[in-house]
Design a protein around this motif. Structure first.
Motif, short mmCIF file in Angstrom:
data_model
loop_
_atom_site.label_atom_id
_atom_site.label_comp_id
_atom_site.label_asym_id
_atom_site.label_seq_id
_atom_site.Cartn_x
_atom_site.Cartn_y
_atom_site.Cartn_z
N VAL A 48 0.78 -1.17 -0.03
CA VAL A 48 0.11 -0.01 -0.01
C VAL A 48 0.99 1.18 -0.04
N ASP A 51 2.19 2.11 -3.38
CA ASP A 51 1.19 2.36 -4.20
C ASP A 51 0.96 1.08 -5.46
N ARG A 54 -4.21 -1.02 -3.18
CA ARG A 54 -5.19 -0.17 -2.45
C ARG A 54 -6.19 -0.87 -2.03
N TYR A 55 -6.65 -0.46 -0.95
CA TYR A 55 -7.79 -1.40 -0.23
C TYR A 55 -9.17 -0.47 -0.10
N TYR A 69 -8.13 -5.81 -0.73
CA TYR A 69 -7.16 -5.47 -1.44
C TYR A 69 -7.37 -5.63 -2.85
N THR A 72 -3.33 -1.81 -7.93
CA THR A 72 -3.33 -0.39 -8.50
C THR A 72 -2.71 -0.29 -10.02
#
Length: 187
Positions: A48, A51, A54-55, A69, A72
């Motif tokens: 995260v 990057d 993402r969640y 999750y 990206t």
């Protein structure tokens, strides 16, 4: 390697950390790569921060909310970069890195799976062509007084035979799987 494992699994769909842990304790346990749930959560946090994932918080009735999750764009590109990077087999047969590479890049397409299989198979075939001189090595032993050299030689030969038989079986699996994949129609 855990980064790539998680990115690859998230490439298959959104998952919670708990779901990732369940996969690793369930179907993933046969890949030979063992991780704990705390390792999964630590790695997810790092992904995260970078990057790559993402969640979103997913409410669950009667249970704690879950962080689900997803990759990206950067995470997707990182997964593809890894899949396109050269695969170099490890010296030990049946190394977990091969199975993870096969599993996680193989799902991206037939050509990925075939390339990884062929690379591993070529390496293993070359490995078994090199003669192993167990008897020569065993005869040069000078063990401690408490070890019977004949018994030690028997155990060493048995372990060597098991390793060669396992490798032969593994090569057979690689050959059959490669032939199956090469003969499948494009889908």
């Amino acid at each position: 390697m855990l980064d790539n494992l998680i990115l690859g699994l998230l490439g298959l769909g959104p998952l919670s950390g708990y779901d990732l842990g369940k996969w690793m304790d369930g179907p993933g346990r046969f890949t030979g790569y063992r991780v704990t749930l705390p390792q999964v959560y630590r790695t997810l946090s790092k992904l995260v921060e970078r990057d790559l994932v993402r969640y979103e918080i997913e409410p669950r009735e009667g249970k704690p909310d879950a962080k689900v999750y997803r990759l990206t764009e950067t995470g997707t590109q990182a997964l593809l970069d890894w899949a396109h990077s050269p695969f170099e087999p490890a010296p030990r047969p049946m190394d977990p890195d091969f199975m993870l590479r096969f599993l996680l890049t193989g799902v991206l397409g037939r050509d990925y799976a075939i390339s990884v299989l062929r690379t591993e198979l070529d390496y293993r075939r070359a490995q078994v062509r090199n003669p192993t001189r167990v008897d020569e090595w065993v005869s040069a032993l000078d063990p401690l007084d408490l070890i019977d050299p004949r018994w030690a030689a028997t155990v060493l030969r048995a372990a060597h035979d098991q390793g060669r038989a396992s490798t032969a079986s593994y090569i057979g699996w690689l050959e059959v799987t490669l032939a199956d994949f090469e003969n499948r129609p494009d889908s």
